[in-house]
Design an enzyme around this catalytic site. Structure first.
Site, PDB file in Angstrom:
ATOM      1  CE  LYS A 176      18.714 -38.568 146.260  1.00 50.35           C
ATOM      2  NZ  LYS A 176      19.531 -37.568 145.654  1.00 50.35           N
TER       3      LYS A 176
HETATM    4  C1  LIG Z   1      20.910 -37.391 145.925  1.00 50.83           C
HETATM    5  C2  LIG Z   1      21.642 -36.651 144.873  1.00 50.83           C
HETATM    6  C3  LIG Z   1      23.004 -36.879 144.624  1.00 50.83           C
HETATM    7  C4  LIG Z   1      23.818 -37.831 145.456  1.00 50.83           C
HETATM    8  O1  LIG Z   1      23.437 -39.167 145.244  1.00 50.83           O
HETATM    9  P1  LIG Z   1      23.829 -40.276 146.334  1.00 50.83           P
HETATM   10  O2  LIG Z   1      23.169 -41.527 145.869  1.00 50.83           O
HETATM   11  O3  LIG Z   1      23.292 -39.788 147.640  1.00 50.83           O
HETATM   12  O4  LIG Z   1      25.310 -40.364 146.334  1.00 50.83           O
HETATM   13  C5  LIG Z   1      23.601 -36.190 143.579  1.00 50.83           C
HETATM   14  N1  LIG Z   1      22.904 -35.310 142.830  1.00 50.83           N
HETATM   15  C6  LIG Z   1      21.605 -35.056 143.048  1.00 50.83           C
HETATM   16  C7  LIG Z   1      20.907 -34.058 142.209  1.00 50.83           C
HETATM   17  C8  LIG Z   1      20.920 -35.722 144.062  1.00 50.83           C
HETATM   18  O5  LIG Z   1      19.624 -35.471 144.268  1.00 50.83           O
END
Ligand SMILES: *Cc1c(COP(=O)(O)O)cnc(C)c1O
Length: 462
Positions: free
Chosen positions: A112
């Site tokens: 993120k």
């Molecule tokens: C947010 C997240 C996901 C999922 O990603 P999306 O874009 O919501 O599908 C998977 N793994 C981790 C560690 C995350 O923080």
């Protein structure tokens, strides 16, 4: 570049306005009117470039005249300066034809950060130019919130409120949200699930009086600028493995569908992607939908990969919009049906979705086994989300096409699950070693729109 809503009723916006607003006023999500193309020679030229330079080339066509080249270059440089790895998104080989894309070297140890650090810099540049102050409200299953707080803490033009489900995020995730001491940062623990938090944020955006009074802005994964930032590492990793001269496939641990949708955009831009595999944990609504065409939430069972414990996958709406030939009316109708229990995807749209995406699921035992097996055979310690990806990827390997699995978080974010599975304790990187000693600050709230709105108004003096 103009942006349109997936429900077809909201105003068409430019990049800056679409970024600042997040959710469209008709409840839809913004997408570029046309998807820019990258020629094979341009893709080949990405190999070996610094990440920031590749990011500039991939994202530039989407920005329009919101920022000059020099401004955008400086924004990108600031966004990725705090990463702990010079490659930003390094590839590690797991097997003869299987590679791991490590996306956890940012300041909060999850992918993120790629989007959130960029969006923090984009907001700061746009808002200080216009002198506007905004209130950022987001929901998190753990990683988005910490990444948002890290990206916006201490900025002048922004207050940031993050709603997380109380008791359902890991201790590291919680501490990353509750320990920053800056006055513009507010962590709110909501009595409920992630989907409740996400629903309350949507409610606030749909309450136009509140939205305008507090100058609400959204940075959840529905924000187009976040999806865009994530497109970049599909290009850099594929180019490193020989694209455009050979195809690659990706497996993406998926919850809100933002990350895998970025892969879909990369493919639409011309990146030769063979398969995009959606990997879910036991909360497998996306796998069930891609298999059966039925999208029916049936409750969340908490798992050891909590950032994927989701039943209402917000960015899936973008995939539906494309699968329905960009028919905003059809999408609005499906989203209406979802309010009363779920919907069935039409045969034509299901076929389009299946052409774009494969899928698989991984239960809790399989997740632990994948952590253990990968540690034993490669010495790579996976977080449970990455392990879900590796398990599903292993059932989609084909000899001639390299598979890239996205490692979405650092194992130290989920130490208990990782240690239980592998016997290895994953240490925090040294710059975060004192996280457990920092003082926490949090506001608890009922799962109630009025209560949460009141907290926000009080904090910003409205
Ligand atoms: C947010 C997240 C996901 C999922 O990603 P999306 O874009 O919501 O599908 C998977 N793994 C981790 C560690 C995350 O923080």
């Amino acid at each position: 570049m103009r942006y349109v809503s997936t429900r077809g009723q909201a105003p068409v916006l430019d990049f800056e306005a679409a970024m600042l607003t997040g959710l469209a006023r008709d409840g839809g999500l913004y997408l570029p009117e046309r998807i820019p193309q990258m020629a094979p020679a341009e893709i080949a030229a990405l190999a070996g470039l610094p990440y920031e330079e590749a990011a500039l080339r991939v994202m530039r066509p989407y920005i329009g005249d919101a920022f000059s080249d020099a401004e955008f270059e400086a924004i990108i440089a600031r966004a990725y300066a705090g990463f702990n790895h010079v490659a930003r998104a390094p590839l590690v080989q797991l097997g003869p034809n299987h590679h791991l894309l490590e996306l956890f070297h940012g300041p909060t140890l999850a992918f993120k950060d790629f989007a959130m650090q960029l969006i923090g810099q984009l907001f700061e540049a746009a808002l200080s130019r216009s002198g506007t102050r905004v209130c950022i409200v987001g929901a998190t299953s753990g990683d988005t919130g910490s990444a948002a707080i890290e990206a916006f803490r201490g900025l002048d033009m922004v207050d940031v409120f993050i709603l997380y489900p109380q008791g359902r995020v890991s201790e590291v995730q919680r501490r990353q949200m509750t320990t920053p001491s800056e006055a513009n940062v507010h962590a709110i623990a909501v009595e409920g699930h992630f989907d409740d938090c996400q629903a309350r944020v949507k409610d606030m955006f749909n309450d136009f009086a509140f939205r305008d009074a507090v100058n609400l802005a959204g940075v959840n994964s529905i924000n187009w600028a976040r999806v865009l930032a994530q497109v970049v590492y599909y290009f850099t990793s594929a180019a490193a493995l020989g694209a455009p001269h050979r195809e690659v496939s990706f497996t993406v641990p998926t919850g809100n569908f933002g990350d895998v949708f970025a892969g879909y955009i990369a493919k639409r831009m011309g990146l030769p992607v063979s398969r995009l595999v959606v990997a879910t944990n036991q909360n497998d609504i996306l796998h069930r939908c891609l298999t059966s065409g039925e999208y029916r939430p049936d409750g969340v069972a908490p798992s050891i990969s909590p950032s994927m414990d989701i039943q209402v996958s917000s960015n899936f709406e973008r995939a539906l919009f494309e699968a329905y030939g960009r028919d905003g009316r059809a999408v609005a109708q499906l989203m209406d049906e979802l309010k009363s229990g779920g919907f069935s995807v039409s045969q034509g749209a299901l076929q389009a979705l299946r052409e774009a995406f494969d899928s698989g699921r991984c239960d809790e035992d399989e997740t632990r086994a994948a952590i253990r097996r990968t540690w034993d055979t490669t010495g790579e310690l996976l977080c449970p989300h990455g392990a879900v990806g590796v398990h599903v990827a292993e059932t989609h390997l084909v000899p001639e096409v390299p598979m890239i699995t996205l490692a979405t978080a650092h194992p130290a974010k989920f130490p208990a699950a990782v240690e239980e599975a592998s016997g290895q304790h994953p240490p925090l990187p040294s710059h975060m070693a004192d996280l457990y000693d920092r003082k926490e600050r949090v506001t608890e709230a009922a799962n109630d729109l009025g209560v949460i709105q009141q907290i926000i108004r009080e904090r910003i003096g409205q």
